[in-house]
Design a protein around this motif. Structure first.
Motif, short mmCIF file in Angstrom:
data_model
loop_
_atom_site.label_atom_id
_atom_site.label_comp_id
_atom_site.label_asym_id
_atom_site.label_seq_id
_atom_site.Cartn_x
_atom_site.Cartn_y
_atom_site.Cartn_z
N LYS A 38 0.65 -1.23 0.23
CA LYS A 38 0.38 0.72 -0.10
C LYS A 38 1.31 1.33 -0.18
CE LYS A 38 -4.62 -1.93 2.57
NZ LYS A 38 -4.99 -2.16 3.28
N VAL A 39 0.54 2.84 -0.93
CA VAL A 39 0.93 3.55 -0.54
C VAL A 39 0.76 4.40 -0.10
CG1 VAL A 39 1.90 5.31 -2.26
CG2 VAL A 39 2.06 2.86 -3.59
N ASN A 263 -5.18 6.94 7.82
CA ASN A 263 -5.72 6.12 8.91
C ASN A 263 -6.06 5.00 8.43
OD1 ASN A 263 -6.55 7.86 11.25
ND2 ASN A 263 -7.62 9.39 10.05
N GLU A 264 -6.50 4.69 7.23
CA GLU A 264 -6.79 3.41 6.25
C GLU A 264 -5.89 2.32 6.54
OE1 GLU A 264 -9.85 4.34 2.41
OE2 GLU A 264 -7.66 5.36 2.59
N ILE A 265 -4.85 2.33 6.50
CA ILE A 265 -3.26 2.12 6.37
C ILE A 265 -2.82 1.21 7.82
CG2 ILE A 265 -1.87 2.69 4.37
CD1 ILE A 265 -0.51 4.15 6.38
N LYS A 266 -3.45 1.95 8.89
CA LYS A 266 -3.34 1.67 10.51
C LYS A 266 -3.71 0.02 11.05
CE LYS A 266 -3.27 6.11 13.17
NZ LYS A 266 -4.56 7.27 13.96
N GLU A 268 -5.18 -0.76 13.71
CA GLU A 268 -5.82 -0.38 14.73
C GLU A 268 -6.05 1.13 14.20
OE1 GLU A 268 -6.20 -1.50 18.53
OE2 GLU A 268 -3.95 -1.38 19.24
N ARG A 269 -8.03 2.07 14.65
CA ARG A 269 -7.77 2.91 14.56
C ARG A 269 -6.80 3.54 15.60
NH1 ARG A 269 -10.80 5.44 10.28
NH2 ARG A 269 -10.58 7.62 11.26
N ILE A 270 -7.29 3.41 16.46
CA ILE A 270 -6.42 4.06 17.66
C ILE A 270 -7.05 3.17 19.44
CG2 ILE A 270 -9.04 5.10 18.32
CD1 ILE A 270 -7.54 7.33 19.67
N SER A 271 -6.04 3.19 19.28
CA SER A 271 -5.33 2.49 20.83
C SER A 271 -5.68 2.26 21.82
CB SER A 271 -3.54 0.86 20.89
OG SER A 271 -3.06 3.12 21.11
N THR A 272 -5.87 1.59 22.97
CA THR A 272 -6.63 2.04 24.29
C THR A 272 -5.21 2.85 24.88
OG1 THR A 272 -7.24 -0.10 24.76
CG2 THR A 272 -7.48 0.95 26.90
N LYS A 273 -3.85 2.40 24.86
CA LYS A 273 -2.74 3.47 24.94
C LYS A 273 -2.50 4.83 24.36
CE LYS A 273 2.13 3.35 25.06
NZ LYS A 273 3.49 2.50 24.97
N GLU A 274 -3.04 4.98 22.96
CA GLU A 274 -3.39 6.64 22.36
C GLU A 274 -4.41 6.81 23.70
OE1 GLU A 274 -2.16 6.07 18.07
OE2 GLU A 274 -3.65 4.87 18.05
N ILE A 275 -5.53 6.40 23.23
CA ILE A 275 -7.03 7.58 24.47
C ILE A 275 -6.11 7.55 25.55
CG2 ILE A 275 -8.93 7.39 25.04
CD1 ILE A 275 -9.57 5.02 22.75
N LEU A 276 -5.78 6.78 26.81
CA LEU A 276 -4.72 6.81 27.75
C LEU A 276 -3.84 8.22 27.21
CD1 LEU A 276 -5.05 3.03 29.28
CD2 LEU A 276 -6.78 5.04 29.03
#
Length: 553
Positions: A38-39, A263-266, A268-276
């Motif tokens: 993916k590019v 966001n399409e190549i992630k 997971e969209r957003i991890s629990t760690k990122e939210i915290l």
């Protein structure tokens, strides 16, 4: 007869077409470093599709709708005080108990703004703001129809938690303006925040006088519903990563295969760690960063005064036999003070922008505190003046005297909020969303506490000067909380150099070799260059060899 074209226009159109074709060919030829092939479509590949490329009229249309949203949310916080008397009679509770509804809304609002932050970063500003507005409006209905006071307390708490507030609105500013160009927009949003708090009592006075207390909540629903509709139809998505995702999908449909958005190549969209991390960082910076702590407490104290005035105005102006609507109108001088302060920032902003355009290294972040050095003392002056003109007509003092001093408090309140937000944006780069989050959280939290202590504060002091001494005490506190402004203006670079976050920014600056390297900030900010700032005006001369900084909102 065919329309004649100017040669320049034809050349420009042809150039644009060639440029677009060239970009698309480069995307087709770009090789992926990923295993899945993916590019990644980058922001610079489609800058013209982002909020930064919006024409000025579109940006200011969007920001004006955001202005209305901020007014609506702060109106919800302040107009509640006009329901207190009705709630007391309806549910047979004390006025102090009735004020709990205002306290819990503001305190939960302080935390709600932070809770919404990561979701607007990940899923976009538009859907999150729509969801927030819808929830806030929904909670107004059970409040208006409440069969008991407990329903109001619960729904006011949920309404505060549902309010996205500054975490989204300042992010939208960062989606459309560079940090060097966004001061006018930030000043505009700050005006809506403080101005909305004053609209509440002005309108609420007439509601309390003429209608049932339930109309306080119906009015919030009407204002909020109209605001949501305006936002729905007139505000597009502005979050950069979301807009890049959309452009990647459009290009795939157009036949440029294997182009994907960030966001399409992630995985997971957003991890629990990122939210915290996003939730935790404002609290960490509030506790560990002296600049954030001191300036947030100053800003919070200043805002708490407005909610103290919501209660203090009644005993003070009843000496002149003010009616309930007249008490509400007495807040207009505060609003006048806000507008005076708002326009007073324009010359400084214009001057600073001109200097940065001439030399990007010409100013330190502390330059953004310069005007506050002169406006902050109005807080203490206004409070002392308000205190001792509260002696009333028995001492030959006209009713307009305390109103004039309240306007000075308004000037200082706006200036403190604007300058501290602006300074944190300039000082903390990609961490500024967390720094300003601590500022907003402090303002709402301390304002919520003020809703509970304000009336007893003006009742418990015995003696002849029951109304005068409470405001005098606040004036003395104002002296101490404004001192850090002067310390940070002169010693800010030294203090920031010891900051954990500033050290990270300095390391980034070294890695960039002092060049204008881009980065994407938490608020969706387009690449701001890493730059060496130097101090402004007077003692703050250029060439002081300060460390590198990034700027973003």
């Amino acid at each position: 007869m065919s329309q004649q074209r100017e040669p320049g226009e034809l050349s420009s159109n042809k150039s644009d077409s060639i440029s677009e074709e060239s970009k698309e060919q480069q995307l087709r030829d770009r090789k992926s470093s990923r295993d899945d092939g993916k590019v990644l479509l980058k922001e610079e590949d489609c800058f013209e599709k982002t909020g930064f490329a919006f024409p000025a009229w579109k940006k200011w249309t969007i920001i004006t709708v955001i202005f209305v949203i901020q007014c609506s949310m702060n109106f919800n916080a302040s107009v509640y005080s006009n329901a207190v008397s009705g709630l007391t009679e309806q549910f047979h509770i004390s006025k102090q108990a009735a004020r709990v509804g205002q306290c819990v809304f503001l305190v939960s609002y302080a935390f709600g703004c932070e809770l919404w932050a990561p979701w607007s970063e990940e899923f976009g500003r538009w859907p999150i703001m729509q969801l927030s507005l819808a929830l806030v409006n929904i909670w107004q209905i059970p409040c208006a129809l409440a069969p008991n006071y407990g329903t109001i307390v619960v729904c006011r708490t949920l309404g505060g938690l549902s309010s996205a507030g500054g975490s989204v609105t300042l992010g939208m500013v960062a989606d459309m303006w560079n940090a060097d160009e966004q001061q006018y927009a930030v000043a505009y949003i700050v005006l809506s925040s403080v101005g909305g708090s004053v609209l509440g009592p002005v309108v609420g006075g007439f509601v309390e006088h003429s209608l049932s207390w339930r109309w306080v909540f119906w009015l919030q629903l009407i204002f909020g519903g109209a605001t949501q509709l305006i936002h729905f139809f007139f505000v597009p998505e502005t979050r950069t990563t979301i807009m890049v995702d959309r452009e990647a999908k459009r290009k795939r449909k157009a036949g440029i295969a294997n182009i994907w958005g960030p966001n399409e190549i992630k995985d997971e969209r957003i991890s629990t760690k990122e939210i915290l991390t996003i939730w935790y960082r404002p609290f960490e910076m509030f506790v560990r960063e002296p600049i954030v702590l001191c300036l947030s407490l100053l800003s919070g104290f200043s805002d708490a005064l407005i909610f103290t005035f919501l209660e203090a105005y009644t005993p003070v102006f009843k000496q002149w036999n003010f009616s309930v609507p007249a008490l509400g109108m007495a807040f207009i001088p505060l609003l006048i003070g806000y507008f005076i302060a708002y326009f007073s920032f324009f010359p400084g902003i214009h001057s600073q922008r001109a200097k940065r355009r001439a030399d990007p290294d010409s100013l330190q972040p502390e330059a953004r505190l310069w005007w506050l050095l002169f406006t902050a003392p109005f807080l203490t002056i206004g409070l002392f003046g308000f205190a001792w003109t509260s002696l009333g007509p028995s001492h030959g003092i006209p009713w307009i005297a305390p109103l004039i001093f309240s306007a000075l408090v308004g000037i200082a309140n706006y200036a403190i909020y604007m300058a501290t937000i602006d300074y944190m944006i300039a000082s903390y780069g990609p961490y500024s969303a967390s720094a300003t989050g601590g500022n907003g959280m402090s303002r709402d939290f301390l304002a919520g506490i003020a809703a509970m202590y304000a009336t007893p504060f003006y009742e418990v002091i015995p003696g002849k000067y029951t109304l005068e001494w409470p405001t005098t005490i606040l004036a003395f506190i104002a002296i101490f909380v404004t001192i850090p402004i002067y310390i940070f203006y002169w010693k800010g670079p030294t203090i920031r150099a010891k900051s954990k976050f500033a050290q990270v920014l300095a390391a980034d600056g070294k890695a960039a070799g002092g060049a204008g390297r881009s980065f994407s900030a938490q608020g969706g900010q387009r690449g701001m260059s890493v730059r060496r700032m130097s101090m402004p005006m007077g003692q703050l001369e250029k060439g002081s060899g300060r460390s590198n900084r990034k700027e973003t909102a």
